[in-house]
Scaffold this motif. Structure first.
Motif, PDB file in Angstrom:
ATOM      1  N   LEU A 295     -40.337  15.668  44.156  1.00 41.76           N
ATOM      2  CA  LEU A 295     -41.796  14.500  43.832  1.00 41.76           C
ATOM      3  C   LEU A 295     -40.658  14.290  42.627  1.00 41.76           C
ATOM      4  CD1 LEU A 295     -43.768  15.328  45.402  1.00 41.76           C
ATOM      5  CD2 LEU A 295     -45.566  14.533  43.963  1.00 41.76           C
ATOM      6  N   THR A 296     -39.597  14.370  41.822  1.00 40.96           N
ATOM      7  CA  THR A 296     -39.088  14.094  40.798  1.00 40.96           C
ATOM      8  C   THR A 296     -37.424  13.101  40.924  1.00 40.96           C
ATOM      9  OG1 THR A 296     -37.335  16.295  40.541  1.00 40.96           O
ATOM     10  CG2 THR A 296     -39.658  16.604  39.478  1.00 40.96           C
ATOM     11  N   LYS A 297     -37.144  13.602  42.622  1.00 41.66           N
ATOM     12  CA  LYS A 297     -36.908  12.073  42.860  1.00 41.66           C
ATOM     13  C   LYS A 297     -37.096  11.270  43.512  1.00 41.66           C
ATOM     14  CE  LYS A 297     -33.313  16.481  44.105  1.00 41.66           C
ATOM     15  NZ  LYS A 297     -32.621  16.918  45.439  1.00 41.66           N
ATOM     16  N   ILE A 298     -38.350  11.038  43.326  1.00 37.23           N
ATOM     17  CA  ILE A 298     -39.058   9.626  44.417  1.00 37.23           C
ATOM     18  C   ILE A 298     -39.410   9.269  43.196  1.00 37.23           C
ATOM     19  CG2 ILE A 298     -40.385   8.945  45.480  1.00 37.23           C
ATOM     20  CD1 ILE A 298     -40.453  11.782  47.552  1.00 37.23           C
TER      21      ILE A 298
ATOM     22  N   ASP B  48     -27.778   8.533  44.463  1.00 42.55           N
ATOM     23  CA  ASP B  48     -27.196   9.966  44.612  1.00 42.55           C
ATOM     24  C   ASP B  48     -28.640  10.513  45.122  1.00 42.55           C
ATOM     25  OD1 ASP B  48     -25.015   9.085  44.961  1.00 42.55           O
ATOM     26  OD2 ASP B  48     -24.802   9.550  42.283  1.00 42.55           O
ATOM     27  N   ASP B  49     -29.511  11.355  46.263  1.00 42.26           N
ATOM     28  CA  ASP B  49     -30.358  11.716  46.249  1.00 42.26           C
ATOM     29  C   ASP B  49     -31.581  11.209  46.417  1.00 42.26           C
ATOM     30  OD1 ASP B  49     -30.896  13.692  47.820  1.00 42.26           O
ATOM     31  OD2 ASP B  49     -30.936  16.274  46.154  1.00 42.26           O
ATOM     32  N   ASN B  50     -31.736   9.991  45.761  1.00 46.96           N
ATOM     33  CA  ASN B  50     -32.827   9.837  44.414  1.00 46.96           C
ATOM     34  C   ASN B  50     -33.601   9.039  45.862  1.00 46.96           C
ATOM     35  OD1 ASN B  50     -32.872  11.474  42.227  1.00 46.96           O
ATOM     36  ND2 ASN B  50     -31.092   9.638  42.148  1.00 46.96           N
ATOM     37  N   TYR B  51     -35.111   8.548  45.568  1.00 49.55           N
ATOM     38  CA  TYR B  51     -35.470   7.859  46.441  1.00 49.55           C
ATOM     39  C   TYR B  51     -36.685   6.529  46.341  1.00 49.55           C
ATOM     40  CZ  TYR B  51     -33.840  11.689  49.708  1.00 49.55           C
ATOM     41  OH  TYR B  51     -32.578  11.701  50.584  1.00 49.55           O
ATOM     42  N   GLU B  52     -36.444   5.713  47.480  1.00 47.71           N
ATOM     43  CA  GLU B  52     -38.052   4.628  45.933  1.00 47.71           C
ATOM     44  C   GLU B  52     -38.743   4.438  47.256  1.00 47.71           C
ATOM     45  OE1 GLU B  52     -37.504   0.900  44.625  1.00 47.71           O
ATOM     46  OE2 GLU B  52     -37.152   0.613  46.239  1.00 47.71           O
ATOM     47  N   ILE B  53     -39.599   4.749  47.106  1.00 46.04           N
ATOM     48  CA  ILE B  53     -41.529   4.559  47.612  1.00 46.04           C
ATOM     49  C   ILE B  53     -41.332   3.176  48.281  1.00 46.04           C
ATOM     50  CG2 ILE B  53     -43.875   4.193  48.512  1.00 46.04           C
ATOM     51  CD1 ILE B  53     -43.237   6.484  45.716  1.00 46.04           C
TER      52      ILE B  53
ATOM     53  N   GLU C 194     -47.833   4.918  48.017  1.00 44.93           N
ATOM     54  CA  GLU C 194     -47.799   5.720  46.540  1.00 44.93           C
ATOM     55  C   GLU C 194     -49.049   5.856  46.090  1.00 44.93           C
ATOM     56  OE1 GLU C 194     -46.629   2.937  42.068  1.00 44.93           O
ATOM     57  OE2 GLU C 194     -46.150   2.281  44.098  1.00 44.93           O
ATOM     58  N   ARG C 195     -50.314   5.708  46.620  1.00 46.82           N
ATOM     59  CA  ARG C 195     -50.873   6.815  46.941  1.00 46.82           C
ATOM     60  C   ARG C 195     -51.099   8.291  46.710  1.00 46.82           C
ATOM     61  NH1 ARG C 195     -55.460   5.643  49.243  1.00 46.82           N
ATOM     62  NH2 ARG C 195     -57.012   6.734  47.554  1.00 46.82           N
ATOM     63  N   ARG C 196     -50.654   7.997  48.238  1.00 57.76           N
ATOM     64  CA  ARG C 196     -50.923   9.895  48.064  1.00 57.76           C
ATOM     65  C   ARG C 196     -49.166  10.592  47.717  1.00 57.76           C
ATOM     66  NH1 ARG C 196     -48.606   7.465  54.021  1.00 57.76           N
ATOM     67  NH2 ARG C 196     -48.970   5.749  53.569  1.00 57.76           N
ATOM     68  N   TYR C 197     -48.176   9.916  47.305  1.00 59.35           N
ATOM     69  CA  TYR C 197     -47.110  10.046  45.999  1.00 59.35           C
ATOM     70  C   TYR C 197     -47.925  10.463  44.959  1.00 59.35           C
ATOM     71  CZ  TYR C 197     -44.105   9.667  42.617  1.00 59.35           C
ATOM     72  OH  TYR C 197     -43.044   9.962  41.672  1.00 59.35           O
TER      73      TYR C 197
ATOM     74  N   TRP D 188     -47.595  19.031  43.352  1.00 61.06           N
ATOM     75  CA  TRP D 188     -46.612  19.187  44.272  1.00 61.06           C
ATOM     76  C   TRP D 188     -45.107  19.615  44.169  1.00 61.06           C
ATOM     77  CZ3 TRP D 188     -49.016  17.178  48.821  1.00 61.06           C
ATOM     78  CH2 TRP D 188     -50.241  17.158  49.472  1.00 61.06           C
ATOM     79  N   GLU D 189     -44.517  20.187  43.953  1.00 61.29           N
ATOM     80  CA  GLU D 189     -43.004  20.323  44.033  1.00 61.29           C
ATOM     81  C   GLU D 189     -41.835  19.192  44.507  1.00 61.29           C
ATOM     82  OE1 GLU D 189     -41.535  23.645  43.750  1.00 61.29           O
ATOM     83  OE2 GLU D 189     -42.346  24.691  42.003  1.00 61.29           O
ATOM     84  N   THR D 190     -42.959  18.919  46.229  1.00 66.23           N
ATOM     85  CA  THR D 190     -42.609  18.046  47.200  1.00 66.23           C
ATOM     86  C   THR D 190     -43.518  17.661  47.781  1.00 66.23           C
ATOM     87  OG1 THR D 190     -42.873  19.878  49.218  1.00 66.23           O
ATOM     88  CG2 THR D 190     -40.898  20.018  47.815  1.00 66.23           C
TER      89      THR D 190
END
Length: 283
Positions: free
Chosen positions: A24-27, A66-71, A75-78, A86-88
């Protein structure tokens, strides 16, 4: 499949896409997210469902550096997953371009019925700009009438103040459309009247037809009321024994009028210097 076909198929997982667990920290949130506010209550309710049943539908993301993501969608689920610490989270990586990603995010939100009118209108406006669409073509693609889309887009002509009350549900879209075309000052004045007096749409329309006339009359009524209240307060301050004498005089004036005498009365209600002048003339 066009981006608009996803109105019916966006929950289907593409066969060539694999689900992966992403930290989640990468999103990060979607920069084209049309929803300005997320209800804490609804996020908590969704989090409770996720905690009980797990995530039934993965979110959709795209790579960002680099290893990052955009929704792109979900987004509600995130947010619910973050609430649960949650960690992932299960996600599908779909590397759409900016236009596709924005359109997909907008469409996903339009499918939900709880978008406020301003967010919905902004979503339509963004979709038209991103995909170079007319109101007619957009309406056809999303299964709405052209008039429906046009009425929503008109709300974007309102001042930020009016839009905020519309977005919060304190006034209706019909109220909002009544105010379109008024100056910023008049939109604010009429909005205050709607809120203060709980005006319905018909009452609002009557004000809008002659805004200046309405507020001139309102000011006059306020002055007349204040004058009447001052007179009432002055009379109420007259000593009780003096009031008895005044009432006696007024009864005498009434009897004189009934007997055919023409009577003219002038009264000063100043309790500190009360004066009543009576002129009697035979007809």
């Amino acid at each position: 499949m066009s981006i608009f076909s996803s109105l019916r198929h966006h929950d289907e997982i593409p066969k060539d896409k694999q689900i992966k667990d992403i930290e989640l920290t990468k999103i990060k949130a979607n920069s084209y997210q049309p929803r300005r506010e997320f209800s804490d209550k609804s996020i908590r309710e969704l989090a409770s469902t996720l905690d009980k049943d797990g995530l039934l539908q993965p979110i959709i993301v795209r790579e960002q550096g680099d290893d990052n993501y955009e929704i792109i969608a979900g987004e509600r689920r995130y947010r619910a997953a973050k609430h649960l610490a949650w960690e992932t989270i299960p996600a599908i990586v779909n590397n759409m371009d900016n236009s596709q990603a924005a359109s997909f995010a907008l469409i996903e939100n339009l499918q939900r019925e709880d978008l406020n009118p301003i967010d919905e209108a902004q979503a339509y406006d963004n979709l038209m700009k991103l995909n170079n669409l007319t109101q007619t073509s957009l309406a056809k693609n999303i299964g709405k009438s052209q008039s429906y889309v046009a009425n929503k887009l008109r709300l974007l002509k309102l001042t930020p103040k009016v839009q905020s009350y519309l977005a919060s549900g304190q006034i209706s879209p019909r109220h909002g459309r009544c105010l379109v075309g008024l100056s910023e000052k008049d939109q604010g004045r009429v909005l205050d009247e709607i809120l203060a007096n709980n005006l319905n749409v018909n009452d609002t329309e009557k004000i809008v037809k002659d805004v200046d006339g309405y507020f001139i009359n309102k000011q006059k009524r306020a002055k007349d009321q204040e004058k009447a209240e001052q007179t009432k307060r002055a009379v109420s301050r007259i000593p009780k024994d003096l009031q008895v004498q005044i009432n006696t005089i007024k009864r005498a004036v009434k009897l004189a009028k009934e007997s055919g005498i023409k009577v003219k009365v002038k009264e000063n209600n100043d309790p500190n210097d009360y004066m009543i002048t009576i002129e009697l003339k035979r007809k």
